[in-house]
Design an enzyme around this catalytic site. Structure first.
Site, PDB file in Angstrom:
ATOM      1  N   SER A 229       0.831  -1.193   0.000  1.00 63.41           N
ATOM      2  CA  SER A 229       0.000   0.000   0.000  1.00 63.41           C
ATOM      3  C   SER A 229       0.871   1.251   0.000  1.00 63.41           C
ATOM      4  CB  SER A 229      -0.948  -0.053   1.195  1.00 63.41           C
ATOM      5  OG  SER A 229      -2.059   0.755   0.939  1.00 63.41           O
ATOM      6  N   HIS A 359      -7.243  -5.794   0.936  1.00 66.42           N
ATOM      7  CA  HIS A 359      -6.015  -5.032   0.692  1.00 66.42           C
ATOM      8  C   HIS A 359      -4.918  -5.473   1.666  1.00 66.42           C
ATOM      9  CE1 HIS A 359      -3.593  -1.710  -0.536  1.00 66.42           C
ATOM     10  NE2 HIS A 359      -3.880  -0.900   0.463  1.00 66.42           N
TER      11      HIS A 359
HETATM   12  C1  MCU Z   1      -2.920   2.171  -1.538  1.00 64.48           C
HETATM   13  O1  MCU Z   1      -2.263   2.973  -0.595  1.00 64.48           O
HETATM   14  C2  MCU Z   1      -2.958   3.878   0.257  1.00 64.48           C
HETATM   15  C3  MCU Z   1      -3.915   4.754  -0.508  1.00 64.48           C
HETATM   16  O2  MCU Z   1      -3.194   5.512  -1.476  1.00 64.48           O
HETATM   17  C4  MCU Z   1      -4.612   5.698   0.466  1.00 64.48           C
HETATM   18  O3  MCU Z   1      -5.599   6.470  -0.197  1.00 64.48           O
HETATM   19  C5  MCU Z   1      -5.249   4.957   1.597  1.00 64.48           C
HETATM   20  O4  MCU Z   1      -5.672   5.906   2.569  1.00 64.48           O
HETATM   21  O5  MCU Z   1      -4.311   4.135   2.217  1.00 64.48           O
HETATM   22  C6  MCU Z   1      -3.702   3.161   1.390  1.00 64.48           C
HETATM   23  C7  MCU Z   1      -2.825   2.425   2.355  1.00 64.48           C
HETATM   24  O6  MCU Z   1      -1.690   2.796   2.582  1.00 64.48           O
HETATM   25  O7  MCU Z   1      -3.433   1.463   3.085  1.00 64.48           O
HETATM   26  C8  MCU Z   1      -2.713   0.832   4.097  1.00 64.48           C
END
Ligand code: MCU
Length: 432
Positions: A229, A359
């Site tokens: 992420s 996720h």
């Molecule tokens: C996918 O990574 C991020 C995303 O860009 C954000 O919008 C969200 O708030 O958090 C994601 C993440 O890091 O999840 C752990």
């Protein structure tokens, strides 16, 4: 320098290191360079000004130099890569400073400490180490953040897990004019460099410490990086900006990570302005492009290409449109053309062929390719071949995204050699 020569030079350098520490049997990671920024000496022409950038709906040609000529040999890639790096710094991520004047620290089976001083400013941070049983030296996988990476599989493959807290080096939740963390303590709270490059700088300093510790516990010449992420965005940028890293493994990175910034229309990925505003991940200069990515002279297929010919294993989740997996597959396909042109096609894997799931969940489908990548790029055993394995929900079509073709690059010398590799001339310049 041709890529092959680089690999040989890296192997020779590692031979010296292992001999000095009395350990044996550990060959340097194939494909990685012995230095953080191998093309630092390249003469790069003036970069375009933001105001003069043309609109380019499709992905810029990674093989076309700033002067408009195309590279013709594999050796040319070294300095073309430097141009891409400078463009990516100026317009997307912010600048990554070179190694600070002093980096010291300690390495043990359980932890790494890093102390940096530069221009009268100091900062320090640390990382914990979880090594496999047995005697090292162990290759290393730096894991950004505490979730999403299959650390058990990494250890079982024979690598030590270095748990790195990116927030110690670049905090989230700060305004852009008051950034915090070890990077910004050195370079200033108003530095325009975004968090992803700050995090990358921190990993580079960890590798500096591994190098000076001599490699008897953890190897500096066999390092990988991963994270999921926001830390997948980080892992991707870490690998792109340090050529000592042999294996880069971003997981479900989303916008500001692997997906092309131009974005597959209608996919539903997090928007550029949302990602830009959520955290200072991108550099400040990217703020001018969130509504007009087609003016960017660079895109993430070229961040992928910055990693070539080193190992790259992109893991993505095709079931979450917000992550932009289709846009990520286009970046991988575009970057893979550079890998191919360098004769390193087997070194890139993009894998989104996984079952539905949340996720950053642990994925059984990735376990085998993860371990094969560690074997190939960090242990120097096995010969896994790369694969582009797109789930049917995330099939990018590169043909829609490019006007350029992939050249057959010759194996001769650089067709435009950097000044440092030209013999000094005492003759007067040719008269015109
Ligand atoms: C996918 O990574 C991020 C995303 O860009 C954000 O919008 C969200 O708030 O958090 C994601 C993440 O890091 O999840 C752990």
């Amino acid at each position: 320098k041709p890529i092959v020569a680089l690999a040989v030079a890296a192997l020779a350098a590692a031979g010296a290191v292992t001999a000095a520490t009395g350990s044996f049997g550990a060959a340097a990671a194939p494909f990685a360079a012995g230095v953080e920024d191998e093309g630092a000496d390249c003469a790069v022409p003036a970069l375009p000004d933001q105001g003069s950038l043309p609109t380019e709906a499709r992905l810029p040609d990674p093989f076309k130099r700033l002067d408009g000529t195309r590279i013709s040999t594999q050796a040319d890639w070294r300095c073309r890569r430097t141009e891409i790096k400078k463009l990516a710094e100026k317009f997307v991520y912010g600048e990554k400073p070179a190694k600070p004047s002093s980096v010291t620290g300690t390495v043990s089976r359980t932890g790494i400490s890093v102390n940096v001083s530069h221009n009268g400013r100091n900062s320090s941070f640390s990382a914990s180490v979880d090594a496999p049983s047995g005697n090292g030296p162990f290759p290393v996988v730096v894991v950004l953040g505490g979730f999403g990476a299959d650390t058990a599989a990494i250890k079982a493959a024979g690598a030590a897990v270095v748990s790195y807290d990116p927030y110690a080096v670049g905090r989230e939740g700060t305004p852009r004019n008051n950034k915090q963390g070890a990077f910004y303590s050195i370079y200033g709270n108003t530095s325009s460099t975004g968090l992803l490059v700050a995090w990358a700088w921190g990993v580079s300093r960890i590798i500096d410490v591994l190098e000076s510790a001599g490699g008897s516990v953890l190897r500096a010449d066999a390092t990988g990086v991963t994270g999921c992420s926001r830390f997948g965005k980080g892992a991707f940028v870490v690998g792109a900006f340090d050529q000592r890293i042999a294996l880069t493994m971003p997981i479900e990175s989303g916008t500001a990570g692997v997906p092309i910034l131009r974005g597959v229309p209608g996919e539903g990925a997090q928007s550029l302005s949302s990602a830009y505003g959520e955290q200072p991940w991108f550099g400040d200069a990217f703020g001018s492009f969130t509504g007009s990515p087609t003016r960017l002279p660079v895109d993430t297929h070229e961040t992928v290409a910055m990693i070539a010919p080193r190992g790259l294993f992109v893991m993505d989740n095709p079931h979450i449109a917000n992550l932009g997996p289709r846009s990520a597959s286009v970046a991988a396909l575009g970057g893979a053309e550079v890998y191919r042109a360098l004769g390193a096609g087997p070194n890139i894997t993009y894998w989104s062929d996984v079952a539905d799931g949340t996720h950053c969940a642990s994925r059984s489908e990735w376990r085998t390719p993860l371990q094969q990548n560690i074997q190939k790029f960090l242990l120097g055993t096995g010969n896994a071949t790369g694969t582009i394995r797109m789930h049917s929900k995330a099939t990018g079509n590169l043909a829609e995204w490019r006007t350029w073709t992939t050249p057959t690059l010759g194996s001769g010398p650089a067709s435009s050699a950097p000044p440092s590799s030209q013999p000094p001339s005492s003759a007067p310049p040719p008269s015109s």
